[in-house]
Design a protein around this motif. Structure first.
Motif, mmCIF file in Angstrom:
data_model
loop_
_atom_site.group_PDB
_atom_site.id
_atom_site.type_symbol
_atom_site.label_atom_id
_atom_site.label_comp_id
_atom_site.label_asym_id
_atom_site.label_seq_id
_atom_site.Cartn_x
_atom_site.Cartn_y
_atom_site.Cartn_z
ATOM 1 N N THR A 149 10.106 -2.864 2.743
ATOM 2 C CA THR A 149 10.603 -4.240 2.690
ATOM 3 C C THR A 149 12.114 -4.255 2.480
ATOM 4 O O THR A 149 12.824 -5.030 3.114
ATOM 5 C CB THR A 149 9.902 -5.029 1.571
ATOM 6 O OG1 THR A 149 8.496 -4.973 1.789
ATOM 7 C CG2 THR A 149 10.362 -6.469 1.532
ATOM 8 N N LEU B 276 11.957 -6.920 -8.095
ATOM 9 C CA LEU B 276 10.859 -7.122 -7.155
ATOM 10 C C LEU B 276 9.988 -5.883 -7.128
ATOM 11 O O LEU B 276 10.373 -4.852 -6.594
ATOM 12 C CB LEU B 276 11.421 -7.407 -5.754
ATOM 13 C CG LEU B 276 10.409 -7.658 -4.657
ATOM 14 C CD1 LEU B 276 9.737 -9.003 -4.881
ATOM 15 C CD2 LEU B 276 11.072 -7.632 -3.311
ATOM 16 N N TYR C 32 6.793 -4.355 -5.639
ATOM 17 C CA TYR C 32 5.954 -4.617 -4.475
ATOM 18 C C TYR C 32 5.395 -3.290 -3.983
ATOM 19 O O TYR C 32 6.072 -2.269 -4.039
ATOM 20 C CB TYR C 32 6.807 -5.302 -3.401
ATOM 21 C CG TYR C 32 6.073 -5.835 -2.202
ATOM 22 C CD1 TYR C 32 4.809 -6.389 -2.295
ATOM 23 C CD2 TYR C 32 6.670 -5.797 -0.952
ATOM 24 C CE1 TYR C 32 4.161 -6.885 -1.189
ATOM 25 C CE2 TYR C 32 6.033 -6.296 0.168
ATOM 26 C CZ TYR C 32 4.769 -6.835 0.044
ATOM 27 O OH TYR C 32 4.121 -7.325 1.145
ATOM 28 N N ASP C 33 4.169 -3.289 -3.500
ATOM 29 C CA ASP C 33 3.512 -2.057 -3.067
ATOM 30 C C ASP C 33 4.311 -1.310 -1.995
ATOM 31 O O ASP C 33 4.299 -0.099 -1.943
ATOM 32 C CB ASP C 33 2.122 -2.356 -2.513
ATOM 33 C CG ASP C 33 1.218 -3.012 -3.525
ATOM 34 O OD1 ASP C 33 1.603 -3.063 -4.708
ATOM 35 O OD2 ASP C 33 0.141 -3.471 -3.139
ATOM 36 N N GLN D 58 5.369 -8.631 6.137
ATOM 37 C CA GLN D 58 6.614 -8.698 5.373
ATOM 38 C C GLN D 58 7.290 -10.053 5.481
ATOM 39 O O GLN D 58 8.011 -10.440 4.572
ATOM 40 C CB GLN D 58 7.561 -7.601 5.844
ATOM 41 C CG GLN D 58 7.112 -6.238 5.424
ATOM 42 C CD GLN D 58 8.090 -5.165 5.828
ATOM 43 O OE1 GLN D 58 9.021 -5.411 6.592
ATOM 44 N NE2 GLN D 58 7.889 -3.975 5.322
ATOM 45 N N GLU E 15 -0.783 -6.889 5.027
ATOM 46 C CA GLU E 15 0.444 -7.342 4.396
ATOM 47 C C GLU E 15 1.494 -7.563 5.466
ATOM 48 O O GLU E 15 1.829 -6.670 6.221
ATOM 49 C CB GLU E 15 0.925 -6.301 3.379
ATOM 50 C CG GLU E 15 -0.067 -6.126 2.259
ATOM 51 C CD GLU E 15 0.465 -5.242 1.161
ATOM 52 O OE1 GLU E 15 1.672 -5.278 0.891
ATOM 53 O OE2 GLU E 15 -0.344 -4.520 0.579
ATOM 54 N N PHE F 252 14.743 -3.602 -6.117
ATOM 55 C CA PHE F 252 13.455 -3.273 -5.511
ATOM 56 C C PHE F 252 12.805 -2.100 -6.233
ATOM 57 O O PHE F 252 13.478 -1.133 -6.582
ATOM 58 C CB PHE F 252 13.638 -2.886 -4.037
ATOM 59 C CG PHE F 252 14.004 -4.032 -3.146
ATOM 60 C CD1 PHE F 252 13.023 -4.784 -2.521
ATOM 61 C CD2 PHE F 252 15.322 -4.345 -2.915
ATOM 62 C CE1 PHE F 252 13.362 -5.833 -1.693
ATOM 63 C CE2 PHE F 252 15.669 -5.388 -2.091
ATOM 64 C CZ PHE F 252 14.688 -6.144 -1.474
ATOM 65 N N ILE G 179 8.619 -0.002 -6.625
ATOM 66 C CA ILE G 179 7.210 0.084 -6.254
ATOM 67 C C ILE G 179 6.414 0.237 -7.546
ATOM 68 O O ILE G 179 6.791 1.016 -8.416
ATOM 69 C CB ILE G 179 6.964 1.296 -5.341
ATOM 70 C CG1 ILE G 179 7.779 1.168 -4.060
ATOM 71 C CG2 ILE G 179 5.483 1.440 -5.008
ATOM 72 C CD1 ILE G 179 7.761 2.402 -3.203
ATOM 73 N N SER G 180 5.312 -0.503 -7.654
ATOM 74 C CA SER G 180 4.493 -0.366 -8.860
ATOM 75 C C SER G 180 4.039 1.087 -9.001
ATOM 76 O O SER G 180 3.856 1.798 -8.018
ATOM 77 C CB SER G 180 3.295 -1.315 -8.806
ATOM 78 O OG SER G 180 2.533 -1.071 -7.645
ATOM 79 N N ALA H 134 7.741 -1.894 -1.332
ATOM 80 C CA ALA H 134 9.119 -2.356 -1.535
ATOM 81 C C ALA H 134 10.124 -1.518 -0.762
ATOM 82 O O ALA H 134 11.167 -2.030 -0.341
ATOM 83 C CB ALA H 134 9.473 -2.346 -3.021
ATOM 84 N N ALA I 244 6.756 -12.125 2.447
ATOM 85 C CA ALA I 244 7.598 -11.736 1.313
ATOM 86 C C ALA I 244 9.013 -12.288 1.483
ATOM 87 O O ALA I 244 9.625 -12.769 0.523
ATOM 88 C CB ALA I 244 7.633 -10.223 1.170
#
Length: 113
Positions: A38, A30, A32-33, A8, A6, A55, A57-58, A35, A11
């Protein structure tokens, strides 16, 4: 993308392109795994949009982050995300994974003795 992992900057470019087509009154969430990193890294790149981005995170990935990161970036603790777990896209990609061919490169140059 031409390299694994990944990056950044991909993104950042996607977010910047997205805001070219949105009104300045829109706020985006957003998920993001990574985040948290990021969000910290985008200073200087996306300064003009930071107040318009939430922001998070899932949920699946949030449990792998530290306690402080979970308190700030867990979607159930952030405004705008409601009861979303942020895993919808991953479920979709998994459901169509049988349609995507795997890239397997074989040859003498890759054979290790």
């Amino acid at each position: 993308m031409t390299s694994p992992g990944e990056r950044q900057h991909y993104a950042f470019v996607l977010i910047d392109t997205l805001f070219k087509y949105l009104l300045r009154s829109y706020t985006i969430g957003l998920l993001y795994d990574i985040a948290c990193s990021t969000h910290r890294s985008c200073w200087g790149f996306l300064d003009k949009f930071l107040d318009l981005i939430a922001f998070a995170i899932s949920i699946f990935h949030a449990y792998n982050h530290g306690w402080g990161c979970q308190c700030i970036y867990h979607p159930r603790k952030c405004k705008w995300f409601g009861l979303s777990d942020g895993e919808g896209c991953e479920r979709f990609w998994h459901s169509i994974s049988k349609l995507i061919a795997y890239l397997r490169v074989c040859g003498v140059s890759l054979h290790v003795i």
